[in-house]
Write a protein that holds these residues in place. Structure first.
Motif, short mmCIF file in Angstrom:
data_model
loop_
_atom_site.label_atom_id
_atom_site.label_comp_id
_atom_site.label_asym_id
_atom_site.label_seq_id
_atom_site.Cartn_x
_atom_site.Cartn_y
_atom_site.Cartn_z
N ALA A 191 75.77 18.67 34.10
CA ALA A 191 76.19 18.67 32.83
C ALA A 191 75.46 18.08 31.92
N TYR A 192 75.27 18.57 30.54
CA TYR A 192 74.09 17.99 29.74
C TYR A 192 74.58 16.69 29.24
N THR A 193 73.76 15.60 29.29
CA THR A 193 74.01 14.28 28.87
C THR A 193 73.47 14.09 27.44
N ILE A 194 74.34 13.76 26.58
CA ILE A 194 74.06 13.37 25.12
C ILE A 194 73.14 12.17 25.21
N ASP A 195 72.00 12.23 24.50
CA ASP A 195 71.13 11.13 24.24
C ASP A 195 71.50 10.31 23.11
N GLN A 196 72.47 9.38 23.36
CA GLN A 196 73.10 8.51 22.46
C GLN A 196 72.04 7.89 21.36
N ASP A 197 71.05 7.39 22.07
CA ASP A 197 69.95 6.81 21.25
C ASP A 197 69.15 7.53 20.13
N ALA A 198 68.88 8.94 20.57
CA ALA A 198 68.53 9.82 19.68
C ALA A 198 69.50 10.09 18.57
N ALA A 199 70.63 10.15 18.99
CA ALA A 199 71.65 10.58 17.73
C ALA A 199 72.06 9.26 16.81
N ARG A 200 71.70 8.05 17.33
CA ARG A 200 71.94 6.95 16.70
C ARG A 200 70.79 6.77 15.59
N GLU A 201 69.32 7.10 16.09
CA GLU A 201 68.19 7.06 15.50
C GLU A 201 68.18 8.04 14.12
N PHE B 186 66.01 16.48 18.36
CA PHE B 186 67.19 16.30 17.89
C PHE B 186 68.22 17.53 18.36
N PRO B 187 68.64 17.59 19.56
CA PRO B 187 69.43 18.90 19.77
C PRO B 187 70.66 18.91 19.18
N LYS B 188 71.15 20.09 19.04
CA LYS B 188 72.63 20.19 18.05
C LYS B 188 73.76 19.20 18.75
N LEU C 145 75.52 16.63 16.19
CA LEU C 145 76.96 16.48 16.05
C LEU C 145 77.58 15.31 16.13
N VAL C 146 76.87 14.57 17.17
CA VAL C 146 77.48 13.03 17.38
C VAL C 146 77.27 12.40 16.18
N ALA C 147 75.78 12.42 15.78
CA ALA C 147 75.54 11.74 14.42
C ALA C 147 76.24 11.99 13.08
N ALA C 148 76.54 13.29 13.13
CA ALA C 148 77.31 13.90 12.14
C ALA C 148 78.80 13.54 12.11
N GLU C 149 79.25 13.28 13.30
CA GLU C 149 80.87 12.68 13.35
C GLU C 149 80.82 11.26 12.91
#
Length: 104
Positions: A2-12, A77-79, A83-87
């Motif tokens: 499964a793809y793991t979302i990089d929370q640090d990249a989303a927050r950055e 910053f993949p989609k 989307l995590v950052a947008a949410e």
């Protein structure tokens, strides 16, 4: 696997978009304020709008300033991260709207 979302990249990306893309942020805030006041606000559409009109330009700008020539902005910053950052940004806008704070 499964793809793991990089929370640090989303927050950055979220922090960069909110703090350094002020003109894009204010434009998105005005648009979402209008829909919220009209009663036609939709959270899913707001997330898509934020991703497209705030986070994509912020990701491109971030890549120009901080990225390497070998990595594209959408690899940094993949989609799913966008989307995590947008949410997160959408929920902060909704919190402000509920307090009566709107962009005009």
């Amino acid at each position: 696997m499964a793809y793991t979302i990089d929370q640090d990249a989303a927050r950055e990306l979220e922090l960069y978009a909110v703090n350094f893309s002020e003109s894009h942020y204010n434009t998105v805030g005005k648009t979402l304020s209008k829909f919220y006041k009209q009663g036609t606000f939709n959270l899913d559409r707001a997330i898509a709008y934020i991703e497209r009109y705030l986070l994509v330009p912020a990701a491109k700008d971030y890549k120009l300033i901080n990225g390497s020539m070998a990595t594209s902005w959408n690899q940094m910053f993949p989609k799913p991260e966008r989307l995590v950052a947008a949410e997160s940004i959408a929920h902060s806008f909704v919190s402000e709207f509920r307090l009566g704070n709107f962009w005009s």
